[in-house]
Structure formats: structure tokens, C-alpha cells
Design a protein around this motif. Structure first.
Motif: not given
Length: 333
Positions: A1-23
Motif C-alpha cells: 500500500m503506497s500513499n493513497i491519492v484521492p480520486k477525482n482531484i481536478p487538474s485546475e485548483l486555486p493556487l496558494l504560494p507560501i514562503k519559507n515553509r514546505v507542506l
């Protein structure tokens, strides 16, 4: 079992740039939102009564590279200066933190590769693609590396609890965290540990962008190993400082005891010895000593000034200084 990727994730999404952090997927970040376009994105999620009415909204979160402008304005990701791989985040909490400022709690869902910005008003919208893990979690090399990563993480927490002065008992949150990571599949194990530990942005991004399970685990292992070494060195320095402090305190305590004993016995040897050295010092300082002899005498006077008359070397240095005083400095035969 690898990381579970949810189905039906859209290819276009709101973009939130962040600085000095990594999610990273599986980890959570609390973000303070204050830049104009990011505020516009947040305000689109509020209803007319000022309440967050779109929980579990997905956004594409990308870290900006160093040197990026504070308020980017971009069409194709050039001025945004984004790292290519980011993370789709699910917004769990959103609250106001003042005028045009918000606090956001977001949890990573899966990796997302940036393709292009398709909209920039009133907030950024990007196009991208979900990135899936490469490799099997049942691979022997993957399993072995994951096991070593768990062992090293346990060692890291053991060192931390020793530094906190409790070498025998782990806190309840720590035990729960260790129990959790023991049950995680390899990919999530690397991601959650990377998101939890301290590290440079570049180091964390290298783990984020790594698609191959074994390589990702090895990079996470390196990050944890560095943390272990840092704590070990820090602990060693702390022990040395505490040891030196204890020795100094012990020496001072013994000297005070010695003075008290001599006082009770009515012994004036210490005081008379000190007076003799003062007289000797005055005489030597007034003599025309050559530079080399002056240097030696000054050094020995400093040494004897730091010693107690009962120490073995005290009388030897005193005899030497008296001999130096008796020599015919400045005389000729």
C-alpha cells in the motif's frame, strides 16, 4: 500500500504560494494569510455572514524559491518563482486574525506538479497534475529503509527526552506519535517525519519532489540522522559545560571550607603567607630585571596569587621567586 491519492482531484485548483515553509502530504501547517491575492482566495470561501462555509476546500500549495518578491504578479509562473512540485492541501480551519489577515489550518493530501498559471484575478488559479509514488512498499529495500527510519526516529525521541530531564518516560503525545508512524506505509512515513522535523527548505523540498519510494525514504533517513547528530553534539556540549561548572563550584566550596577550618584552628599561615608574597612582589617589581626574567617572574607571581599556601607547588614557587630576588640584578663584577 503506497500513499493513497484521492480520486477525482481536478487538474485546475486555486493556487496558494507560501514562503519559507514546505507542506508535505499527511502533515499539517498553520499559515498566516496576508498577501492581497491570497486574501482574495480566502475571502471567496466566506459566506455573507462572515463564516467559513466551504470546509475541505482543496488548494494547490507551492513554496516560492528564495529571493521571490513579496507580492508576485504572474501569468505563467515565472515571477511566482515556484518550486515545480507542491502539495494539494485541504483547508480544515479558517479564522480572522485582524484586518485583511487570516489564519488557515491546512493538511497535505498528495503531490501536485505545477504546469502553468491559468488565472490571476482575483486570485491565482493553476493547472497541474497529481504525482503518484513510484515503487512498491513491499520491496525488500523499501521495507529495510523504512524500518531503519523508524528505529532512528525512536533514537531521536530518546535523546530528546533525556535532554528534557526525563530519561525513562515518554510523554503521551510522543508515544502516540511513535505508535502512529509504526503503522504508516513507507511513503507516508517519509512525508510525515519530514513535515514534523526541523530542516532547511531545500532539504524538505528534495523529499517532497522525490517520486521513488526508496529514494524518498533514504533522503528522509539522512534528515533524521542529521537531527540525531545535532542533538548528540548539543548534549555533549551541555554535559561539558555542566561538568566544568560543577568542578568550579566544588573547588570554591572546598576553598571556603579550608578558610573556615583554618580560622577555627587559629592558624594564620594563610594570611602571613599572602603578606610575604605581597612584599616579595613589591620588591621584584622594583628591581631592574631584564625582559625575559621579568616575563618569568610576572607569570609565577600570577600563578602563586591564584594558589593556596597549603598547595604543594606554593612553596616551590615562593622559593624560586625568593631566589630570583637574591640575584644581583643590575650589578657588575
Amino acid at each position: 500500500m503506497s500513499n493513497i491519492v484521492p480520486k477525482n482531484i481536478p487538474s485546475e485548483l486555486p493556487l496558494l504560494p507560501i514562503k519559507n515553509r514546505v507542506l508535505l502530504p499527511g502533515s499539517a501547517l498553520k499559515l498566516t494569510i496576508g498577501r492581497a491575492k491570497s486574501v482574495s482566495l480566502v475571502e471567496s470561501l466566506w459566506d455573507g455572514k462572515g463564516r467559513f462555509n466551504k470546509p475541505n476546500t482543496l488548494v494547490a500549495i507551492f513554496t516560492q524559491k528564495e529571493g521571490t518578491t513579496e507580492h508576485p504578479n504572474d501569468v505563467n509562473g515565472v515571477e511566482l518563482n515556484l518550486y515545480e512540485v507542491g502539495t494539494i492541501g485541504r483547508i480544515f480551519q479558517l479564522s480572522r486574525a485582524g484586518t485583511n489577515r487570516y489564519n488557515m489550518l491546512v493538511q497535505g493530501v498528495c503531490r501536485f506538479r505545477f504546469k502553468k498559471t491559468i488565472k490571476q484575478q482575483p486570485f491565482f488559479v493553476c493547472e497541474g497534475e497529481v504525482i503518484k509514488d513510484v515503487g512498491s512498499p513491499d520491496d525488500s529495500g523499501v521495507k529495510a529503509t523504512a524500518l531503519r527510519l523508524k528505529e532512528l526516529t525512536k533514537e531521536l525521541f530518546d535523546i530528546q527526552k533525556s535532554r528534557n530531564g526525563n530519561p525513562t518516560k515518554l510523554s503521551t503525545p510522543t508515544r502516540e506519535f511513535l505508535n502512529t508512524i509504526n503503522k504508516l506505509p513507507p511513503g507516508q512515513l517519509a512525508d510525515i517525519l519530514t513535515g514534523t522535523l526541523e530542516g532547511k527548505i531545500a532539504e524538505k523540498y528534495e523529499i517532497l519532489k522525490e517520486e521513488k519510494l526508496k529514494d524518498r525514504l533514504e533522503k528522509a533517513l539522512t534528515l533524521v540522522q542529521k537531527q540525531v547528530e545535532v542533538f548528540k553534539i548539543s548534549q555533549k556540549i551541555q554535559n561539558q559545560v555542566e561538568g566544568n561548572l560543577k568542578n568550579s563550584q566544588r573547588e570554591y566550596y572546598l576553598r571556603q571550607q579550608l578558610k573556615a577550618i583554618q580560622k577555627e584552628l587559629g592558624e594564620g599561615a594563610e594570611e602571613s603567607g599572602v603578606d610575604e608574597i605581597k612584599v616579595l612582589k613589591t620588591r621584584l617589581e622594583g628591581m631592574p630585571l631584564p625582559p625575559d626574567a621579568r616575563k618569568v617572574v610576572t607569570r609565577e607571581l600570577k600563578r602563586i596569587g591564584r594558589m593556596q599556601p597549603v598547595q604543594p607547588e606554593y612553596s616551590m614557587i615562593q622559593t624560586y621567586l625568593e631566589w630570583m630576588e637574591d640575584l644581583p640584578w643590575g650589578g657588575f663584577s
